[in-house]
Design a protein around this motif. Sequence first.
Motif, short mmCIF file in Angstrom:
data_model
loop_
_atom_site.label_atom_id
_atom_site.label_comp_id
_atom_site.label_asym_id
_atom_site.label_seq_id
_atom_site.Cartn_x
_atom_site.Cartn_y
_atom_site.Cartn_z
N ASP A 6 0.86 -1.18 0.00
CA ASP A 6 0.00 0.00 0.00
C ASP A 6 0.90 1.23 0.00
O ASP A 6 1.27 1.75 1.05
N ARG A 8 0.27 4.26 -0.69
CA ARG A 8 -0.36 5.44 -0.06
C ARG A 8 -0.18 5.42 1.46
O ARG A 8 -0.10 6.47 2.07
N ALA A 16 4.23 7.94 -3.44
CA ALA A 16 3.19 6.97 -3.78
C ALA A 16 2.76 7.12 -5.23
O ALA A 16 2.55 6.12 -5.93
N SER A 17 2.67 8.34 -5.71
CA SER A 17 2.31 8.58 -7.11
C SER A 17 3.35 7.99 -8.05
O SER A 17 3.00 7.40 -9.09
N GLU A 20 2.84 4.25 -8.04
CA GLU A 20 1.62 3.92 -8.77
C GLU A 20 1.74 4.14 -10.27
O GLU A 20 0.94 3.62 -11.04
N THR A 21 2.72 4.89 -10.70
CA THR A 21 3.00 5.07 -12.13
C THR A 21 3.89 3.94 -12.64
O THR A 21 3.68 3.42 -13.73
#
Length: 172
Positions: A6, A8, A16-17, A20-21
């Motif tokens: 996780d 985030r 986190a971004s 997530e990319t």
Amino acid sequence: QVRALDARRLCHPKQASLVETLVPRRARSVVALCGRQSGKSHGAVMGALELARQNADVAVLYVTSTDASVRKMAFEPAQRMNRDHALGGEPNLADRTMRFPNGSVIYFIGADSDRKIERLRGTPNLALCIIDECGLYVSEKLSKMVEAVTPGLRPLAGALVHDPKLIILDEP
């Protein structure tokens, strides 16, 4: 299916971004617009670990300007994350790699010479290359690095992560 970390919960929003990319491979070229000490290396390491864990038989390159910096900024943090979150990677201290049961591997390389930059060429199944500390390289060496990894990224539509000073020479 491997349970995802996780990001985030474990990172601040910009880190986190980045994770997530990288993990779902949403982009072929990722530019990290972050200042010093912003945590982009932390996010990049987590993204590299997650991409390798969740995709079988892929390779990831994490490159910094020296052996000492790749150890301090990437390999040691990767070992900590692997241990703290039971990610299942097997670190090899001698060759600075982390291998996963699914056949994926992360190579941590300090590219401080032409010989080491040439080692980037021909990495099979290359899904991600992170070039950290781009600002420390002279343009010629940075161009050689991009030339070395770009062909290896094509077969899997792999991503190149860099800072804004890097110019993409060839992107399909």
